[in-house]
Design a protein around this motif. Structure first.
Motif, mmCIF file in Angstrom:
data_model
loop_
_atom_site.group_PDB
_atom_site.id
_atom_site.type_symbol
_atom_site.label_atom_id
_atom_site.label_comp_id
_atom_site.label_asym_id
_atom_site.label_seq_id
_atom_site.Cartn_x
_atom_site.Cartn_y
_atom_site.Cartn_z
ATOM 1 N N CYS A 1 1.174 -1.090 0.050
ATOM 2 C CA CYS A 1 -0.173 0.025 0.015
ATOM 3 C C CYS A 1 0.741 0.952 -0.447
ATOM 4 O O CYS A 1 1.781 0.927 0.535
ATOM 5 C CB CYS A 1 -0.396 0.055 1.663
ATOM 6 S SG CYS A 1 -2.520 -0.399 1.002
ATOM 7 N N VAL A 2 0.525 2.787 -1.049
ATOM 8 C CA VAL A 2 1.368 3.348 -0.528
ATOM 9 C C VAL A 2 0.729 4.289 0.828
ATOM 10 O O VAL A 2 1.507 5.574 1.158
ATOM 11 C CB VAL A 2 1.188 4.596 -1.369
ATOM 12 C CG1 VAL A 2 1.486 4.092 -2.684
ATOM 13 C CG2 VAL A 2 -0.463 4.986 -2.330
ATOM 14 N N SER A 3 -0.070 3.556 1.772
ATOM 15 C CA SER A 3 -0.598 4.005 3.045
ATOM 16 C C SER A 3 -0.112 3.333 4.328
ATOM 17 O O SER A 3 0.709 1.720 3.399
ATOM 18 C CB SER A 3 -1.672 4.349 3.254
ATOM 19 O OG SER A 3 -2.971 5.568 1.990
ATOM 20 N N GLY B 1 -2.647 -0.203 4.784
ATOM 21 C CA GLY B 1 -4.886 0.149 4.540
ATOM 22 C C GLY B 1 -5.161 1.133 5.000
ATOM 23 O O GLY B 1 -6.173 1.446 5.607
ATOM 24 N N CYS C 1 -6.043 4.197 5.223
ATOM 25 C CA CYS C 1 -5.955 5.155 3.842
ATOM 26 C C CYS C 1 -7.881 5.378 3.191
ATOM 27 O O CYS C 1 -7.862 4.384 3.519
ATOM 28 C CB CYS C 1 -5.445 4.591 2.636
ATOM 29 S SG CYS C 1 -5.204 5.152 1.062
ATOM 30 N N MET D 1 -9.069 7.034 0.931
ATOM 31 C CA MET D 1 -8.821 7.365 -0.915
ATOM 32 C C MET D 1 -10.267 6.567 -1.888
ATOM 33 O O MET D 1 -11.291 6.630 -2.103
ATOM 34 C CB MET D 1 -7.445 6.674 -1.540
ATOM 35 C CG MET D 1 -7.062 7.827 -2.090
ATOM 36 S SD MET D 1 -5.366 7.906 -3.142
ATOM 37 C CE MET D 1 -4.549 7.066 -2.167
ATOM 38 N N PRO E 1 -11.686 0.669 2.141
ATOM 39 C CA PRO E 1 -10.414 -0.176 2.730
ATOM 40 C C PRO E 1 -10.805 -1.077 3.424
ATOM 41 O O PRO E 1 -9.979 -2.708 3.781
ATOM 42 C CB PRO E 1 -9.308 0.332 2.516
ATOM 43 C CG PRO E 1 -10.450 1.877 2.291
ATOM 44 C CD PRO E 1 -11.472 1.382 2.105
ATOM 45 N N CYS F 1 -11.047 -2.413 -1.025
ATOM 46 C CA CYS F 1 -10.795 -0.890 -1.790
ATOM 47 C C CYS F 1 -10.223 -1.384 -3.390
ATOM 48 O O CYS F 1 -10.258 -2.179 -3.619
ATOM 49 C CB CYS F 1 -8.989 -1.029 -1.328
ATOM 50 S SG CYS F 1 -7.744 0.345 -1.349
ATOM 51 N N GLN G 1 -8.785 0.368 -5.265
ATOM 52 C CA GLN G 1 -7.271 0.379 -4.730
ATOM 53 C C GLN G 1 -6.669 1.554 -6.439
ATOM 54 O O GLN G 1 -6.837 2.188 -7.490
ATOM 55 C CB GLN G 1 -6.587 -0.481 -6.032
ATOM 56 C CG GLN G 1 -6.673 -1.488 -5.648
ATOM 57 C CD GLN G 1 -5.756 -3.085 -5.430
ATOM 58 O OE1 GLN G 1 -5.376 -2.958 -7.147
ATOM 59 N NE2 GLN G 1 -5.214 -3.446 -4.510
ATOM 60 N N PRO G 2 -7.426 2.778 -5.701
ATOM 61 C CA PRO G 2 -7.384 4.563 -6.540
ATOM 62 C C PRO G 2 -5.422 4.349 -6.220
ATOM 63 O O PRO G 2 -5.505 5.405 -7.597
ATOM 64 C CB PRO G 2 -8.197 5.930 -5.991
ATOM 65 C CG PRO G 2 -8.230 4.738 -4.714
ATOM 66 C CD PRO G 2 -8.516 3.528 -4.771
ATOM 67 N N CYS G 3 -4.815 4.150 -6.013
ATOM 68 C CA CYS G 3 -3.282 4.129 -5.956
ATOM 69 C C CYS G 3 -3.018 3.909 -6.809
ATOM 70 O O CYS G 3 -1.622 4.215 -7.534
ATOM 71 C CB CYS G 3 -3.135 4.373 -4.408
ATOM 72 S SG CYS G 3 -2.577 2.639 -4.469
HETATM 73 S S1 SF4 Z 1 -6.310 2.991 -2.555
HETATM 74 FE FE1 SF4 Z 1 -6.191 1.087 -1.319
HETATM 75 S S2 SF4 Z 1 -3.885 -0.569 -1.747
HETATM 76 FE FE2 SF4 Z 1 -3.829 1.953 -2.655
HETATM 77 S S3 SF4 Z 1 -2.757 2.601 -0.666
HETATM 78 FE FE3 SF4 Z 1 -5.023 3.100 -0.019
HETATM 79 S S4 SF4 Z 1 -5.810 1.319 0.732
HETATM 80 FE FE4 SF4 Z 1 -3.600 0.645 0.170
#
Ligand code: SF4
Length: 414
Positions: A171-173, A176, A178, A180, A189, A194, A196-198
């Protein structure tokens, strides 16, 4: 030094078999919707007896992810499911949990299952370990964001068993934490949904200096090529090069991420890390990453690899162009051997005779090797020239094949 457990993901029975065949000590899975992979195939409560039987027959362990952060309604449904499993005597070796309410009723209902604290909870220090020990937790799944020096310190405290990720998506967070997905799509999430908008591509629109609707313009430098730019996408974790350091950190278990992944992916990753772990324990002084391990990990779908935060170099969140890619495609699995030794193939993707294929063998010490099928027949012995998907066919001329072996095609993407 204790051998850590090699823990593999499973989203379906094929992945369970792949994990067990290729050397996993334990498997983790989701039952119903109460885990953080709502879109994995997952298992139903009725699958549990068979799941337990398959895994325990081979003296391996099953951990069930029960780690969403539930609202009142979901909490009630989770307790009901747990009572049903306990009543049926189909409890796994451990539940992976994160919510204090769930932990509380698991302790009341789910004995003798152990409780493993989900990485989602974020346990970064000894005080937290001591706290969770008092709550009845036996193992903590450590955050991917911790460097190995700190992981070693937590493992050495001896307070709880520790589990560290060794391979798979990041995850970039912080594991989890996060919102987003919830913000952009209304998909949460922490309930396993999730979107996965990242991983999405974003288009950047210049803002005119005269646009009064924007009060402040911040500068963001972005690298871009003809495919666009990924602003948030992270690399995938791969620790094969630093595996000895992870083993020496003293963690109890090494975890592979990927309950959404295919049985082929699970087989390749488990096989590689099993070979690497066995090599290190046989000759710790001479460990080096074998070319065939690298080739195997490069052959499956993945983003560019990173060692993440483990070495203290935070390289995973660079802005870069990245796409999942796979150099190989599964074409079938050996379901059985006929009395004369001919393999019966459960065909997943069609293939033809004399096509160059490769075997990913279940034998843990054998690495992939090429194979050529000289003849194909159906189960009645009729000649066929092409094996079609979802059929059983008999392959002739392919030597050294065992039940469970995976046939795959090199797609030549790398
Ligand atoms: S959007 Fe989902 S996969 Fe991406 S950093 Fe956030 S929790 Fe993790």
């Amino acid at each position: 030094m204790n051998r850590p457990e090699l823990l593999a993901p499973a989203g379906d029975f094929a992945s369970v078999d792949a994990a067990l065949d290729h050397g996993a000590d334990a498997v983790y899975a989701g039952i119903g919707p109460f885990n953080l992979r709502a879109h994995a195939p997952n298992f139903t409560p009725d699958d549990l007896p068979e799941l337990l039987e398959r895994i325990h027959a081979r003296q391996r362990k099953l951990y069930v992810a029960f780690n969403i952060m539930p609202d009142r309604q979901r909490l009630t449904a989770m307790e009901k499911l747990l009572r049903k499993l306990a009543g049926a005597g189909t409890l796994p070796d451990a539940f992976i949990v994160s919510d204090p309410g769930v932990i509380q009723f698991c302790k009341e209902i789910a004995l003798p299952s152990s409780l493993h604290l989900s990485t989602q909870t974020g346990t970064f220090n000894e005080r937290s370990l001591a706290f969770w020990k008092e709550q009845g937790i036996q193992r903590v799944i450590l955050p991917r964001e911790l460097p190995l020096t700190q992981i070693a310190g937590l493992a050495a405290s001896g307070l709880l068993e520790t589990e560290a990720f060794i391979h798979g998506a990041m995850c970039v967070s912080i594991s989890g934490r996060c919102l987003m997905g919830a913000y952009l799509e209304g998909r949460h999430p922490n309930r396993g949904d999730c979107p996965q908008p990242c991983r999405w591509k974003y288009r950047i629109t210049p803002v005119s200096e005269n646009d009064d609707s924007v009060s402040e313009v911040k500068r963001l430098d972005v690298e871009e090529n003809e495919e666009g730019a990924y602003l948030l996408n992270s690399c995938d974790l791969c620790t094969i090069g630093i595996l000895p350091d992870i083993i020496r950190s003293g963690v109890t278990a090494l975890k592979i991420e990927g309950r959404n992944k295919s049985a082929h992916y699970v087989a390749a990753v488990v096989k590689t890390y099993r070979a690497a772990m066995d090599a290190w324990f046989s000759h710790p002084g001479t460990y080096s990453v074998a070319g065939e391990w690298k080739r195997l990990l490069e052959s499956i779908e993945h983003r560019p690899y990173t060692t993440g935060f483990y070495t203290g170099e935070i390289s995973m969140q660079e802005v870069f162009i990245s796409k999942a890619a796979s150099a190989t495609r599964i074409v079938g699995v050996v379901k059985a051997l006929l009395p004369e030794g001919l393999p019966v193939i459960d065909v997943k993707n069609s293939f033809t005779i004399r096509e160059p294929l490769e075997i990913l063998p279940v034998n843990q010490t054998r690495m992939p090797f090429p194979v050529t099928v000289s003849r194909l027949t159906d189960l009645s012995g009729n000649e066929i020239s092409r094996a079609l998907s979802n059929r059983l066919v008999v392959a002739h001329g392919a030597a050294c094949i065992q039940t469970g072996d995976i046939l795959r095609r090199n797609e030549g993407n790398h």
